[in-house]
Design a protein around this motif. Structure first.
Motif, PDB file in Angstrom:
ATOM      1  N   ILE A  61       0.836  -1.210   0.000  1.00 28.87           N
ATOM      2  CA  ILE A  61       0.000   0.000   0.000  1.00 28.87           C
ATOM      3  C   ILE A  61       0.870   1.259   0.000  1.00 28.87           C
ATOM      4  N   ALA A 112      -5.551   1.726   5.492  1.00 28.67           N
ATOM      5  CA  ALA A 112      -4.534   2.230   4.552  1.00 28.67           C
ATOM      6  C   ALA A 112      -3.793   3.428   5.142  1.00 28.67           C
ATOM      7  N   TRP A 170      -3.347  -3.433  -4.897  1.00 23.45           N
ATOM      8  CA  TRP A 170      -3.743  -2.076  -4.504  1.00 23.45           C
ATOM      9  C   TRP A 170      -3.877  -1.145  -5.709  1.00 23.45           C
ATOM     10  N   GLN A 176      -8.119  -2.816  -4.122  1.00 23.22           N
ATOM     11  CA  GLN A 176      -8.015  -2.073  -2.862  1.00 23.22           C
ATOM     12  C   GLN A 176      -9.016  -2.593  -1.842  1.00 23.22           C
ATOM     13  N   ARG A 180      -7.916  -4.257   1.675  1.00 19.63           N
ATOM     14  CA  ARG A 180      -8.480  -3.749   2.945  1.00 19.63           C
ATOM     15  C   ARG A 180      -9.196  -4.883   3.690  1.00 19.63           C
TER      16      ARG A 180
END
Lengths: 198, 202
Positions: A61, A112, A170, A176, A180
């Motif tokens: 990330i 993040a 990511w 993403q 997560r």
């Protein structure tokens, strides 16, 4: 010709690896046994696994240079605390801190978080100390301590690389969400260990 | 390329059981020499560290490094055969592995041209000094010569494989892998140092 080379080398690898499988299980006290038990130590502990993978994902990330600095920081800090454990130093709260590492690193991925690089490296190094101590404590008793050490360092690093591979997702919007979600799962697993549910 | 490198490494590892049945004169010496750097963990991590460093260097800088390994190794082996012994070679090997792994992890792409040949030459020399090539069971000239050839082959297999994998990795999506592997070398070397220090303390 290239295709033949590729097929031939793949075949050689498969045949030789299967030929190696016999001695690997027979000599558990030797080089391969020592490596194997060291390799399995971080891999068979879910609390270790989730934290290692989270380090790699967080690096993914944050991007370069954290992408490689976090997985480089971890084994170095881990080795220093492992060496301290071998030397007989006592460290309290090891299991709690290992579980907490899953919670904190999982949350870093889930949210993040983007702290300054030094702060991310410090956080990873602090948790690495406790993971390394847990591995190092078992080092002198291992059948082959040298190859045990190599085994757990390699396994830890491979888990980081797995995390980095997940972290590559990511770059896509759907990725993403997946990263997560994986971070959230790590945090939940860490919380389960922290509260004694797992 | 990566598959061929893996195949070579696996073939070298698979040579173990064959060593017990050496039928050719000097064959057992060659195989024991070949396996020595693979099973002596201090040698293995140092040579992988040198390979990782070489693989990340500009291609023009690699030949001098590869040559220096062989020159240093032959010098070390020759010194041992001439009766020189240095009891601290094992510790120096682990110390140099920390340097090689650290450079591979943190500064492999910014190093001066002279650094790789110097480090590779020292690595070869120390590995040679820590390897007794006169212990082969085969009598006469064939034994030691075959064992030296085996050590040389084993050392180059490790260094060239590690360099090939690192050179491949830095051009691919796994470009951080050689740096990460360099940190593993440092970590293993630090743990080996602590193990040997704790055994001395006992």
């Amino acid at each position: 010709m290239n295709r033949i080379n590729r097929a031939l080398s793949t075949a050689i690898i498969v045949v030789m690896l299967s030929a190696l499988a016999g001695p690997a299980t027979a000599h558990t006290g030797g080089i391969i046994g020592g490596f194997q038990s060291g390799f399995l130590h971080p891999v068979t502990g879910v609390d270790h696994v989730v934290a290692m993978v989270a380090v790699g994902m967080w690096g993914g990330i944050l991007g370069r240079p954290a992408l490689w600095l976090l997985p480089v920081t971890f084994p170095l800090a881990m080795a220093i605390s492992g060496a301290a454990a071998v030397a007989g130093f006592d460290l309290g709260g090891v299991e709690t801190m290992i579980a907490l590492s899953g919670v904190v690193l999982g949350l870093c991925v889930l949210l993040a978080l983007r702290p300054p690089l030094w702060a991310a490296m410090t956080l990873v190094a602090v948790f690495a100390v406790f993971h390394g101590y847990a591995h190092g404590k078992e080092l002198p008793e291992a059948a082959n301590p040298s190859f045990y050490a190599m085994g757990f360092v390699v396994a830890t690093g491979l888990l980081h690389l797995l995390g980095i591979a997940i972290g590559y997702l990511w770059q896509w919007r759907a990725g993403q969400v997946a990263v997560r979600a994986a971070g959230g799962a790590v945090a939940i697993a860490g919380a389960a260990f922290l509260t004694g549910l797992a | 390329m990566i598959r061929l490198a893996l195949a070579t490494a696996v073939l070298a590892l698979a040579a173990g059981p064959v060593a017990a049945h050496g039928g050719l004169p000097g064959g057992a010496g060659f195989l024991s020499g070949l396996l020595h750097p693979l099973v002596a963990i201090e040698h293995l991590i140092l040579l992988i560290g040198v390979g990782l460093l070489a693989g990340q260097c500009p291609p023009s800088g690699r030949p001098a490094g590869f040559a220096a390994v062989g020159v240093g190794l032959l010098g070390g082996l020759g010194a041992v055969m001439a009766g020189v012994s240095w009891t601290w070679a094992g510790g120096a090997i682990v110390g140099l592995a920390v340097v090689a792994g650290g450079l591979a992890a943190l500064a492999a792409r910014r190093q001066p041209k002279w650094l790789l040949p110097l480090l590779a030459g020292m690595a070869g020399l120390l590995v040679g000094l820590d390897t007794d090539a006169t212990t082969t069971a085969t009598a006469g000239f064939a034994g030691p010569v075959a064992q030296v050839a085996g050590v040389l082959t084993g050392v180059y297999l490790i260094v060239l494989d590690a360099a090939a994998l690192a050179a491949f990795a830095i051009r691919s999506a796994a470009s951080v892998a050689p740096r990460v592997a360099g940190s593993w070398i440092v970590a293993v070397a630090l743990l080996l140092l602590s193990l040997s220090l704790s055994s001395v303390a006992r």
